[in-house]
Design a protein around this motif. Structure first.
Motif, PDB file in Angstrom:
ATOM      1  N   GLU A 146     -20.861 -46.190 -44.573  1.00 55.53           N
ATOM      2  CA  GLU A 146     -20.934 -46.195 -43.128  1.00 55.53           C
ATOM      3  C   GLU A 146     -21.413 -44.725 -42.851  1.00 55.53           C
ATOM      4  OE1 GLU A 146     -21.668 -48.866 -41.556  1.00 55.53           O
ATOM      5  OE2 GLU A 146     -20.273 -48.759 -40.000  1.00 55.53           O
ATOM      6  N   SER A 147     -20.689 -43.619 -43.404  1.00 61.55           N
ATOM      7  CA  SER A 147     -21.208 -42.254 -43.125  1.00 61.55           C
ATOM      8  C   SER A 147     -22.696 -42.178 -43.687  1.00 61.55           C
ATOM      9  CB  SER A 147     -20.245 -41.375 -43.996  1.00 61.55           C
ATOM     10  OG  SER A 147     -19.060 -41.421 -43.660  1.00 61.55           O
ATOM     11  N   ALA A 148     -23.164 -42.699 -44.565  1.00 57.13           N
ATOM     12  CA  ALA A 148     -24.532 -42.568 -45.056  1.00 57.13           C
ATOM     13  C   ALA A 148     -25.228 -43.461 -44.158  1.00 57.13           C
ATOM     14  CB  ALA A 148     -24.717 -43.448 -46.388  1.00 57.13           C
ATOM     15  N   ARG A 149     -25.135 -44.459 -43.517  1.00 56.17           N
ATOM     16  CA  ARG A 149     -25.722 -45.443 -42.457  1.00 56.17           C
ATOM     17  C   ARG A 149     -26.014 -44.422 -41.249  1.00 56.17           C
ATOM     18  NH1 ARG A 149     -25.582 -49.876 -38.727  1.00 56.17           N
ATOM     19  NH2 ARG A 149     -23.099 -49.785 -39.049  1.00 56.17           N
ATOM     20  N   ALA A 150     -24.746 -43.612 -40.825  1.00 54.87           N
ATOM     21  CA  ALA A 150     -24.928 -43.097 -39.546  1.00 54.87           C
ATOM     22  C   ALA A 150     -25.922 -41.687 -39.871  1.00 54.87           C
ATOM     23  CB  ALA A 150     -23.506 -42.233 -39.128  1.00 54.87           C
ATOM     24  N   TYR A 151     -25.923 -41.367 -40.975  1.00 55.57           N
ATOM     25  CA  TYR A 151     -26.704 -40.224 -41.122  1.00 55.57           C
ATOM     26  C   TYR A 151     -28.396 -40.693 -41.391  1.00 55.57           C
ATOM     27  CZ  TYR A 151     -29.255 -36.918 -44.616  1.00 55.57           C
ATOM     28  OH  TYR A 151     -29.844 -36.137 -45.241  1.00 55.57           O
ATOM     29  N   TRP A 152     -28.319 -41.841 -42.065  1.00 59.49           N
ATOM     30  CA  TRP A 152     -29.753 -42.183 -42.495  1.00 59.49           C
ATOM     31  C   TRP A 152     -30.453 -42.689 -41.549  1.00 59.49           C
ATOM     32  CZ3 TRP A 152     -30.950 -47.716 -42.521  1.00 59.49           C
ATOM     33  CH2 TRP A 152     -32.239 -47.888 -43.112  1.00 59.49           C
ATOM     34  N   SER A 153     -29.918 -43.462 -40.492  1.00 60.66           N
ATOM     35  CA  SER A 153     -30.436 -44.634 -39.700  1.00 60.66           C
ATOM     36  C   SER A 153     -31.368 -43.698 -38.604  1.00 60.66           C
ATOM     37  CB  SER A 153     -29.528 -45.104 -38.598  1.00 60.66           C
ATOM     38  OG  SER A 153     -28.801 -45.919 -39.328  1.00 60.66           O
ATOM     39  N   PRO A 154     -31.130 -42.405 -38.177  1.00 61.96           N
ATOM     40  CA  PRO A 154     -32.202 -41.862 -37.248  1.00 61.96           C
ATOM     41  C   PRO A 154     -33.083 -40.919 -37.971  1.00 61.96           C
ATOM     42  CG  PRO A 154     -29.758 -40.621 -37.073  1.00 61.96           C
ATOM     43  CD  PRO A 154     -29.641 -42.005 -38.011  1.00 61.96           C
ATOM     44  N   LEU A 155     -32.914 -40.848 -39.160  1.00 61.63           N
ATOM     45  CA  LEU A 155     -33.907 -39.846 -39.897  1.00 61.63           C
ATOM     46  C   LEU A 155     -35.455 -40.262 -39.488  1.00 61.63           C
ATOM     47  CD1 LEU A 155     -32.430 -39.553 -43.746  1.00 61.63           C
ATOM     48  CD2 LEU A 155     -32.433 -37.721 -42.006  1.00 61.63           C
ATOM     49  N   PRO A 156     -36.190 -39.299 -39.953  1.00 64.62           N
ATOM     50  CA  PRO A 156     -37.615 -39.526 -39.587  1.00 64.62           C
ATOM     51  C   PRO A 156     -38.100 -40.565 -40.729  1.00 64.62           C
ATOM     52  CG  PRO A 156     -37.389 -36.952 -39.828  1.00 64.62           C
ATOM     53  CD  PRO A 156     -35.814 -37.707 -39.948  1.00 64.62           C
TER      54      PRO A 156
ATOM     55  N   LEU B  68     -15.338 -35.859 -42.313  1.00 64.10           N
ATOM     56  CA  LEU B  68     -16.011 -34.576 -43.395  1.00 64.10           C
ATOM     57  C   LEU B  68     -17.063 -35.091 -43.898  1.00 64.10           C
ATOM     58  CD1 LEU B  68     -15.459 -32.578 -45.374  1.00 64.10           C
ATOM     59  CD2 LEU B  68     -14.211 -33.823 -46.745  1.00 64.10           C
ATOM     60  N   VAL B  69     -17.355 -36.296 -44.398  1.00 63.91           N
ATOM     61  CA  VAL B  69     -18.370 -36.731 -44.984  1.00 63.91           C
ATOM     62  C   VAL B  69     -19.825 -36.651 -44.208  1.00 63.91           C
ATOM     63  CG1 VAL B  69     -19.800 -38.739 -46.171  1.00 63.91           C
ATOM     64  CG2 VAL B  69     -17.340 -38.323 -46.684  1.00 63.91           C
ATOM     65  N   GLU B  70     -19.574 -37.042 -42.851  1.00 65.70           N
ATOM     66  CA  GLU B  70     -20.632 -36.951 -41.970  1.00 65.70           C
ATOM     67  C   GLU B  70     -20.966 -35.610 -41.658  1.00 65.70           C
ATOM     68  OE1 GLU B  70     -20.382 -39.805 -38.645  1.00 65.70           O
ATOM     69  OE2 GLU B  70     -19.601 -41.397 -39.929  1.00 65.70           O
TER      70      GLU B  70
END
Ligand code: NAD
Ligand code: TYD
Length: 352
Positions: free
Chosen positions: A109-119, A64-66
């Motif tokens: 962990e959800s935040a990291r998965a979202y944040w890592s590939p950001l420009p 849900l969060v991702e």
């Protein structure tokens, strides 16, 4: 936009209302599990406000969060979601470990998965702000200096231990993965929309209902009290200008013994809504068994946030408590909505 978690609770609800009171404010996605402490009536004034998107769910639900993060692409997460009541943590610590420790882990962990590939530009401006408590520092002696950000963590209750664990995870996600985190450690809050299991709203409602005002032990335990709107303004300051990886203590410079707090509430009620027999509400004060492991004193040294971010509380305890009592007198409908069967069960279980 920003993602707020726990925004149907006491502080999160005040934060969402204060944020959206600014007509230029960004939208908020508000993720809340609606436990006994979450209350949509707090957010009723936002019903037709398209800037408030409420989602019923758990911070620990990675899917849900991702999906929310992917869909809305927020520039920040402000994490209020928690189990927050020390007495409940003594009766049943499991929920505290589940939400405060594992829930925060999953949210990170959800935040990291979202944040890592950001420009790069979005990556560097993203923030994960974790809202924590002064209780992680443990208990002070009467003449100890107040807690500063460099005090060691010495939590004593299942609640404070679970919050301490969450703070450590947040710290580690910065140092290990570079997630741009901020942490605030705040003292006891009070104000509108406070669930009446906590001392101040419990005393106001019990006083008005002619019930005993339960003071644990000798009532000489000290807390630092901060009006909730001041906490919300501190969080906005930290979100705007805090240094990533840093922690900020937030407090009101209002150290009070519990018995003094209860007597002050009685005096305010005596003037605003006198008892029909013209006796003081303080006659209803009843000393009850102390809380196990009860921390004796908390006090916050809030000089870092004042010096570095130019934040100061606006309310004194006297002005804040008067506003708070008046709010409870003016909002019987909200109160009716929260004193449900499960609330009565809690009172019976804990105070009988
Ligand atoms: P609260 O108990 O009033 O509200 C907590 C909210 O979180 C509720 O709306 C609840 O439904 C929601 N929630 C609980 N578990 C959840 C989950 N797994 N997923 C999503 N939502 C969930 O708490 P509060 O007093 O508003 O405190 C908010 C935060 O501030 C907490 O992290 C607390 O530790 C911290 N804090 C509180 C105080 C205080 O005096 N109340 C002081 C300092 C720090
Ligand atoms: P509380 O509002 O539960 O916050 P915290 O435990 O997080 O500080 O309690 C504030 C203080 O008031 C704390 O020292 C415990 C005391 N207290 C009472 O004396 N009687 C009560 O019925 C409650 C709920 C708290």
């Amino acid at each position: 936009m920003i993602l707020v978690t726990g925004g149907a609770g006491f502080i999160g609800g005040n934060f969402v209302l204060d944020w959206l009171a600014n007509p230029k404010a960004e939208e908020i996605i508000n993720l809340d599990k609606l436990t006994y402490a979450g209350n949509l009536a707090t957010l009723a004034s936002l019903e037709n406000d398209p800037r408030h998107i409420f989602v019923h769910g758990d911070i620990g639900d990675r899917g849900l969060v991702e999906s929310l993060l992917q869909k809305y692409q927020p520039r920040a997460i402000v994490n209020f979601a928690a189990e927050s009541h020390v007495d409940r943590s003594i009766h049943g610590p499991a929920d505290f470990v589940q939400t405060n420790v594992l829930g925060t882990f999953n949210l990170l962990e959800s935040a990291r998965a979202y944040w890592s590939p950001l420009p790069d530009n979005q990556k560097s401006s993203f923030r994960f702000l974790h809202v924590s408590t002064d209780e992680v520092y443990g208990s002070l002696k009467a003449d100890d200096p107040p807690f500063s950000e460099t005090n060691t963590y010495e939590p004593n209750s299942p609640y404070s231990a679970s919050k301490a664990a969450s703070d450590h995870l947040v710290r580690a996600w910065f140092h290990t993965y570079g997630l741009p985190v901020l942490t605030t450690n705040c003292s006891n809050n009070y104000g509108p929309y406070h669930f009446p299991e906590k001392l101040i709203p419990l005393v106001i409602l019990n006083a008005l209902n002619g019930k005993p005002l339960p003071v644990y032990g000798d009532g000489q335990q000290i807390r630092d009290w901060l009006y909730v709107a001041d906490h919300c303004s501190a969080i906005r300051r930290v979100l705007e200008s805090g240094q990533i990886g840093e922690t900020y203590n937030v407090g009101g410079w209002n150290e009070k013994a519990n018995l003094d707090v209860v007597n002050t509430i009685c005096a305010v009620l005596d003037s605003l809504r006198p008892r029909s027999d013209h006796q003081s509400y303080s006659q209803q004060i009843t000393f009850v068994a102390d809380r196990p492991g009860h921390d004796r004193r908390y006090a916050i040294d809030a000089r870092k946030i004042e010096r570095e971010l130019n934040w100061k509380p606006q309310e004194t305890f006297d002005t804040g408590i008067r506003k708070t009592v008046q709010w409870y007198l003016d909002n019987p409908v909200w109160i009716e909505g929260v004193v449900s069967g499960s609330y009565r069960d809690w009172l019976k279980k804990h105070y009988n």
